[in-house]
Design an enzyme around this catalytic site. Structure first.
Site, mmCIF file in Angstrom:
data_model
loop_
_atom_site.group_PDB
_atom_site.id
_atom_site.type_symbol
_atom_site.label_atom_id
_atom_site.label_comp_id
_atom_site.label_asym_id
_atom_site.label_seq_id
_atom_site.Cartn_x
_atom_site.Cartn_y
_atom_site.Cartn_z
ATOM 1 N N GLY A 7 46.433 22.615 -48.754
ATOM 2 C CA GLY A 7 45.750 22.413 -50.038
ATOM 3 C C GLY A 7 44.534 21.513 -49.901
ATOM 4 O O GLY A 7 44.089 20.896 -50.872
ATOM 5 N N GLY A 8 43.983 21.444 -48.695
ATOM 6 C CA GLY A 8 42.875 20.509 -48.423
ATOM 7 C C GLY A 8 41.541 20.910 -49.025
ATOM 8 O O GLY A 8 40.563 20.164 -48.920
ATOM 9 N N ALA A 9 41.487 22.100 -49.667
ATOM 10 C CA ALA A 9 40.241 22.476 -50.359
ATOM 11 C C ALA A 9 40.330 22.165 -51.853
ATOM 12 O O ALA A 9 39.388 22.398 -52.600
ATOM 13 C CB ALA A 9 39.955 23.966 -50.159
ATOM 14 N N ILE A 12 42.641 17.099 -55.119
ATOM 15 C CA ILE A 12 43.156 15.903 -54.447
ATOM 16 C C ILE A 12 43.029 16.051 -52.927
ATOM 17 O O ILE A 12 42.564 15.144 -52.233
ATOM 18 C CB ILE A 12 44.618 15.625 -54.862
ATOM 19 C CG1 ILE A 12 44.681 15.309 -56.366
ATOM 20 C CG2 ILE A 12 45.212 14.479 -54.039
ATOM 21 C CD1 ILE A 12 46.071 15.150 -56.935
ATOM 22 N N VAL A 57 50.287 29.145 -47.657
ATOM 23 C CA VAL A 57 51.325 28.338 -47.012
ATOM 24 C C VAL A 57 52.644 29.128 -46.887
ATOM 25 O O VAL A 57 53.550 28.748 -46.144
ATOM 26 C CB VAL A 57 51.487 26.976 -47.749
ATOM 27 C CG1 VAL A 57 52.134 27.148 -49.108
ATOM 28 C CG2 VAL A 57 52.218 25.946 -46.922
ATOM 29 N N ALA A 77 49.392 21.422 -50.953
ATOM 30 C CA ALA A 77 49.226 22.774 -51.509
ATOM 31 C C ALA A 77 50.264 23.034 -52.591
ATOM 32 O O ALA A 77 51.462 22.854 -52.369
ATOM 33 C CB ALA A 77 49.381 23.809 -50.387
ATOM 34 N N SER A 122 55.129 14.403 -58.155
ATOM 35 C CA SER A 122 54.471 14.295 -59.462
ATOM 36 C C SER A 122 55.320 13.529 -60.454
ATOM 37 O O SER A 122 56.557 13.639 -60.452
ATOM 38 C CB SER A 122 54.232 15.709 -59.982
ATOM 39 O OG SER A 122 54.003 15.719 -61.362
ATOM 40 N N TYR A 183 57.043 24.145 -63.176
ATOM 41 C CA TYR A 183 56.188 23.374 -62.265
ATOM 42 C C TYR A 183 56.898 22.079 -61.849
ATOM 43 O O TYR A 183 56.979 21.740 -60.663
ATOM 44 C CB TYR A 183 54.854 23.048 -62.954
ATOM 45 C CG TYR A 183 54.072 21.955 -62.281
ATOM 46 C CD1 TYR A 183 53.359 22.211 -61.115
ATOM 47 C CD2 TYR A 183 54.060 20.649 -62.780
ATOM 48 C CE1 TYR A 183 52.658 21.207 -60.471
ATOM 49 C CE2 TYR A 183 53.358 19.643 -62.149
ATOM 50 C CZ TYR A 183 52.658 19.919 -61.003
ATOM 51 O OH TYR A 183 51.964 18.926 -60.363
HETATM 52 C C1 UD1 Z 1 51.324 17.449 -66.599
HETATM 53 C C2 UD1 Z 1 52.305 17.159 -65.549
HETATM 54 C C3 UD1 Z 1 51.609 16.450 -64.415
HETATM 55 C C4 UD1 Z 1 50.393 17.189 -63.940
HETATM 56 C C5 UD1 Z 1 49.467 17.388 -65.136
HETATM 57 C C6 UD1 Z 1 48.223 18.192 -64.814
HETATM 58 C C7 UD1 Z 1 54.309 16.833 -66.952
HETATM 59 C C8 UD1 Z 1 55.200 15.815 -67.623
HETATM 60 N N1 UD1 Z 1 53.318 16.329 -66.186
HETATM 61 O O1 UD1 Z 1 51.028 16.216 -67.111
HETATM 62 O O2 UD1 Z 1 52.497 16.349 -63.342
HETATM 63 O O3 UD1 Z 1 49.754 16.454 -62.961
HETATM 64 O O4 UD1 Z 1 50.175 18.099 -66.134
HETATM 65 O O5 UD1 Z 1 48.557 19.473 -64.407
HETATM 66 O O6 UD1 Z 1 54.531 18.014 -67.066
HETATM 67 N N2 UD1 Z 1 46.561 17.568 -74.234
HETATM 68 C C9 UD1 Z 1 45.836 17.779 -75.386
HETATM 69 N N3 UD1 Z 1 44.886 18.753 -75.364
HETATM 70 C C10 UD1 Z 1 44.625 19.521 -74.268
HETATM 71 C C11 UD1 Z 1 45.374 19.299 -73.097
HETATM 72 C C12 UD1 Z 1 46.341 18.315 -73.111
HETATM 73 O O7 UD1 Z 1 46.041 17.113 -76.388
HETATM 74 O O8 UD1 Z 1 43.733 20.380 -74.345
HETATM 75 C C13 UD1 Z 1 47.596 16.523 -74.241
HETATM 76 C C14 UD1 Z 1 48.956 17.069 -73.884
HETATM 77 O O9 UD1 Z 1 49.606 17.581 -75.014
HETATM 78 C C15 UD1 Z 1 49.630 15.838 -73.308
HETATM 79 C C16 UD1 Z 1 48.463 15.037 -72.691
HETATM 80 O O10 UD1 Z 1 47.280 15.576 -73.246
HETATM 81 O O11 UD1 Z 1 50.206 15.084 -74.341
HETATM 82 C C17 UD1 Z 1 48.358 15.128 -71.193
HETATM 83 O O12 UD1 Z 1 48.382 16.498 -70.814
HETATM 84 P P1 UD1 Z 1 48.100 17.003 -69.311
HETATM 85 O O13 UD1 Z 1 46.813 16.498 -68.819
HETATM 86 O O14 UD1 Z 1 48.348 18.475 -69.293
HETATM 87 O O15 UD1 Z 1 49.138 16.246 -68.448
HETATM 88 P P2 UD1 Z 1 50.698 16.013 -68.587
HETATM 89 O O16 UD1 Z 1 51.341 17.017 -69.469
HETATM 90 O O17 UD1 Z 1 50.913 14.570 -68.812
#
Ligand code: UD1
Length: 371
Positions: A7-9, A12, A57, A77, A122, A183
Site C-alpha cells: 500500500g506504499g502508493a 499513509i 497483495v 495495503a 485502526s 471494514y
Molecule cells: C472511520 C473509521 C476509521 C477510518 C475513517 C476513514 C470507524 C469508527 N472509524 O472513522 O477507522 O480511518 O473512517 O475511513 O468506523 N461525517 C459527516 N459528513 C461527511 C462525512 C463524515 O458529518 O460527509 C461525520 C461522520 O458521521 C462521523 C465523522 O464525520 O461522525 C467522522 O467520519 P469519518 O471521517 O468517516 O471517520 P470515522 O467514521 O470516525
C-alpha cells in the site's frame, strides 16, 4: 535496511515510504493502485527512489517476489471505505483479510528473514470510545446507540444504569473491541492475524491503531475517505460540507507525519513487539469545528449543512489515550491541528476534486445505511 511497504502508493503508505527513504532505507512498494483511490494514474508523488511493484497483495506470486531480500515489512495495503464495506463485503474481506493471509503465508515460508512486521490497524475496531459516568463514578464502554435514540435525534450516549449523559474520556488499548463495520472487523482481523502469526514464528510484530488521519495526498475524489478530505473536496467545489447528526461528534485527528513518526519508532524500539498501540493526539475536535476551520482556511464563506441524519454504525466520540505509545515507543504527536490543516489546505488549493459525495450518500441511503 531493505523494507517492503504494501500500500506504499496510498495516502499513509506514500508518506511512510518518503520517511523511510529520508532515513537511508531501501524501499520497495507493493501496491495495486486501486481505481477508486488513484483513478487511472500512477500518483505523481510516488517516491522515485523506491522500487515499485504494481500488484495485488492477494497475488501470492507477486508477494513472494516482493519479499525477496526484504528485512522489514510495513503492511498498509487495505480497502478503506467504512460505508462501502457494508455492501461490497467480498471486496473488503478479500483485500483486507485474504490479502493479509496471503502476505503472512509468504512471510512464514522465510521465517528467519524478517526483523519486524508493522501492521496498520485502526481506531475503528473499538466502536464507541470510552466514557465516564460522573453520577455512577465509573468508566463505561457502551455499545452503539440504538436506532430509536438516533431517530429521536438524541445524539449523546446515556448511562444504562442512571440515564445521565456520559462524558467521553481517552480510549486506551484495554477497551473491549466492538467493531461496527465490515471494514472495522477486517482491521481487527489484520491486527490479530499479524500479531498471532508473528508471535508464533518469532517475527517481532507491532500493530499501530491509527486514529483519524489527515494530511496531503488523501484521495479527495474518493467519497468513502475520511471527513477532512470529504469536506475539503466539497468546499473546493463551492458546496457546503454535509454534517451528519448535529456536528457535535468528536474525533482525534492525527497528522499523517505523526503516523510516520510512530511507524519509524516501531522499527527502532523492541518494547512494542507483539503489542497493539494507539496512535493519535489525545485531543478531541468536533466535526462542525473541522468544517468551519476548513472553510475559513480555504477563504470560503460557506457554512456547513447540518442535515440531522445519521450513518449506520457511526460512533459519537472516540479520542485516543496515547500513554502506551509514549511509554513503549517514545511517541509524542508533534503537529497541531491548526498547523496540519494549514498544510493540508495549501495542497488542496492546487488539486482538482471530483465531488462524488452526493452519489455516495444516495448509495448509502438506498441501503438504509444513512437515515
Ligand atoms: C472511520 C473509521 C476509521 C477510518 C475513517 C476513514 C470507524 C469508527 N472509524 O472513522 O477507522 O480511518 O473512517 O475511513 O468506523 N461525517 C459527516 N459528513 C461527511 C462525512 C463524515 O458529518 O460527509 C461525520 C461522520 O458521521 C462521523 C465523522 O464525520 O461522525 C467522522 O467520519 P469519518 O471521517 O468517516 O471517520 P470515522 O467514521 O470516525
Amino acid at each position: 535496511m531493505n523494507i517492503l511497504v504494501t500500500g506504499g502508493a496510498g495516502f499513509i503508505g506514500s508518506h511512510l515510504v518518503d520517511g523511510l527513504i529520508e532515513r537511508g532505507h531501501r524501499v520497495r512498494i507493493l501496491d495495486s493502485l486501486v481505481g477508486q483511490v488513484h483513478g487511472d494514474t500512477v500518483p505523481e508523488f510516488l517516491n522515485k527512489d523506491a522500487e515499485f511493484i504494481k500488484a495485488d497483495v492477494c497475488d501470492a506470486g507477486a508477494v513472494a517476489k516482493a519479499l525477496d531480500g526484504i528485512e522489514v515489512i510495513y503492511h498498509e495495503a487495505a480497502e478503506v471505505g467504512v460505508g462501502q464495506s457494508m455492501y461490497e463485503i467480498v471486496r473488503y474481506v478479500k483485500a483486507n483479510d485474504l490479502g493479509t493471509a496471503v502476505l503472512l503465508e509468504e512471510i512464514i515460508k522465510r521465517p528467519t528473514q524478517f526483523k519486524k512486521l508493522v501492521v496498520a490497524s485502526s481506531m475503528s475496531i473499538y466502536g464507541e470510545g470510552a466514557y465516564s459516568c460522573d453520577s455512577c463514578n465509573e468508566t463505561v464502554y457502551p455499545q452503539l446507540r440504538g436506532n430509536e435514540q438516533l431517530d429521536a435525534h438524541e445524539w449523546e450516549l446515556k448511562c444504562e444504569d442512571c440515564d445521565s449523559t456520559l462524558k467521553p474520556v481517552g480510549t486506551s488499548e484495554i477497551k473491549p473491541l466492538f467493531p461496527t463495520s465490515v471494514y472495522a472487523v477486517s482491521k481487527q482481523d489484520q491486527e490479530q492475524y499479524c500479531i498471532c502469526v508473528g508471535r508464533a514464528y518469532k517475527i517481532p510484530t507491532v500493530a499501530l491503531r491509527y486514529f483519524n488521519v489527515y494530511g496531503t495526498r488523501q484521495a479527495l475524489s474518493n467519497p468513502y475517505t475520511g471527513v477532512c478530505a470529504i469536506f475539503s473536496a466539497r468546499l473546493l467545489n463551492n458546496q457546503s460540507p454535509v454534517i451528519f447528526e448535529d456536528g457535535g461528534q468528536t474525533r482525534d485527528f492525527v497528522h499523517v507525519s505523526d503516523i510516520v513518526q510512530a511507524n519509524l519508532l516501531a522499527l527502532e524500539s523492541d518494547k512494542a513487539n507483539y503489542q497493539a498501540i494507539n496512535i493519535g493526539t489525545g485531543r478531541p475536535i468536533s466535526v462542525k469545528e473541522i468544517a468551519q476551520m476548513l472553510a475559513k482556511g480555504l477563504g470560503k464563506d460557506i457554512e456547513p449543512e447540518i442535515v440531522g441524519k445519521y450513518r449506520e454504525g457511526d460512533i459519537r466520540h472516540c479520542i485516543s489515550d496515547i500513554a502506551k505509545a509514549k511509554k513503549l515507543l517514545g511517541y509524542e504527536p508533534k503537529v497541531h491541528l491548526e498547523e496540519g490543516l494549514f498544510g493540508l489546505l495549501d495542497w488542496v488549493k492546487n488539486q482538482n476534486a471530483d465531488d462524488h459525495v452526493a452519489a455516495a450518500t444516495e448509495e448509502l441511503a438506498m441501503r438504509q445505511l444513512v437515515k
